[in-house]
Design an enzyme around this catalytic site. Sequence first.
Site, short mmCIF file in Angstrom:
data_model
loop_
_atom_site.label_atom_id
_atom_site.label_comp_id
_atom_site.label_asym_id
_atom_site.label_seq_id
_atom_site.Cartn_x
_atom_site.Cartn_y
_atom_site.Cartn_z
N GLU A 162 69.40 -29.16 32.99
CA GLU A 162 70.29 -29.64 31.92
C GLU A 162 70.34 -28.53 30.88
O GLU A 162 69.70 -28.58 29.84
CB GLU A 162 69.79 -30.95 31.33
N HIS A 249 75.51 -38.40 32.16
CA HIS A 249 75.42 -39.56 31.26
C HIS A 249 76.76 -39.87 30.54
O HIS A 249 76.98 -39.49 29.41
CB HIS A 249 74.27 -39.46 30.27
N ARG A 260 95.98 -40.29 23.30
CA ARG A 260 96.77 -39.05 23.38
C ARG A 260 95.92 -37.87 23.83
O ARG A 260 96.46 -36.79 24.08
CB ARG A 260 97.41 -38.74 22.03
N ASP A 281 70.17 -48.49 28.47
CA ASP A 281 69.05 -48.92 27.64
C ASP A 281 69.51 -49.73 26.43
O ASP A 281 68.69 -50.10 25.58
CB ASP A 281 68.21 -47.72 27.19
N ASP A 306 67.26 -40.57 31.79
CA ASP A 306 67.24 -39.48 30.80
C ASP A 306 65.98 -39.60 29.94
O ASP A 306 65.98 -39.31 28.75
CB ASP A 306 68.49 -39.50 29.93
#
Length: 422
Positions: A162, A249, A260, A281, A306
């Site tokens: 990540e 996520h 838009r 959660d 996570d």
Amino acid sequence: MAGDKTREQRVRSLSRAAIGEAKPFAIRNATKIDARGIVPHFWMISEEGRIVANGTRDEDFTATMERLHPASSPEAQPEAIDAAGKTLTPGYIDIHSHGAWESSFDDGDEGIATARAGHAVHGTTRQVLSLITNPLDVMCANMAAVARQCALRPDCLGAHLEGPFLALSRKGAHDPNCLRDPEPSVVDQLLEASQGCIRQITIAPELPHGIEAIRRFSEAGVIPAIGHCDADYAMTKRGIDAGARILTHVFNAMNGIGHRNPGPIPAVLEDRRVQVELINDGFHVQNPVVGMAFDLFAHRLALITDSMAATGCADGDYTLGKLAVNVEDGHARLVSNGAIAGSTLTLDVAVGRAIREIGISAVEAVEAATVGPARALGLDRPNDVTRYPLGLLAPGYAADALVQSAETWKVESVWCEGRRLV
């Protein structure tokens, strides 16, 4: 101190089990729940780490056990569990988690063992070990530890990077000083250092070289994920066409849905090639939106935690990478700016609250924690990572199974590839 000693003992015991020999076992009289539905009075038999037979008739169970393990050899009889009507599901699979029990997956071999134990006791039989954004040399060293553990134990599926290729404006709890553009030389450096252990990597596709990096990682067998980004609808479509197959996520660290300015979520909704991570959660995503996500993405959801090192621990002060984190009421935030810093969630809680608090069907909730994440990484079919496919209680699939309370969804027994962990 006694509690710490008990935790250390559990870590050692679970780690030994994870690298031990797969043993035959059988479960009968269970209420099976997986993505194929609910089946009462269910039985299954495991041999050599995989499910070899299942059914609902007692006489078929008896005949199959006699064929595989004749009564004339009592010393070779496998463990046989009468579930007494309790819930039986496949093992949970978490493809995005940073740690538990005061340890992070960035903390080397001991940290990995501890954090894995913290999730295994809650039914997560397989885990992708998410590594936070750090200097490149640190990330490479952390990947080496992940590669070592994945070579030893089947419950560790590989690494999720990540970072460091995240948008500064959507960095969340990542160190801004370590973020960078995915130049080809950096991509090559990470791939070379990974020893083949990277399963997914989150990339902001709008970064310079972003689309090129997505394509390069995809060609190398890594699943690129779109996330921590300012990508609009068109850029997200470009990222998907380049090989991105996961949305990191959903709703968090990305543009929302504007009438838009559609943003990345409608682009992913239109393309069934992409699996969608969701943190259930009640904090990262509120319940009405969790329900909407199940309606919108149906069989494409992958529940994730996570989770960070504070998972399974008391409120207080922790770190995420080098950043100070405070946990209050189970919610983790950076001390510096109050940004959400991961979660303290476990997958059994995510599944249970989906069913009891939001009204998601048990089949859908279990699917999102089992075959859904397996599908995200191509592990729901024969693959080069796991010995057997993951995510269903069916012959030919890995013997990853959980016995749980039918009322509370509390996990009571855990097997990973025929190894009893709990």
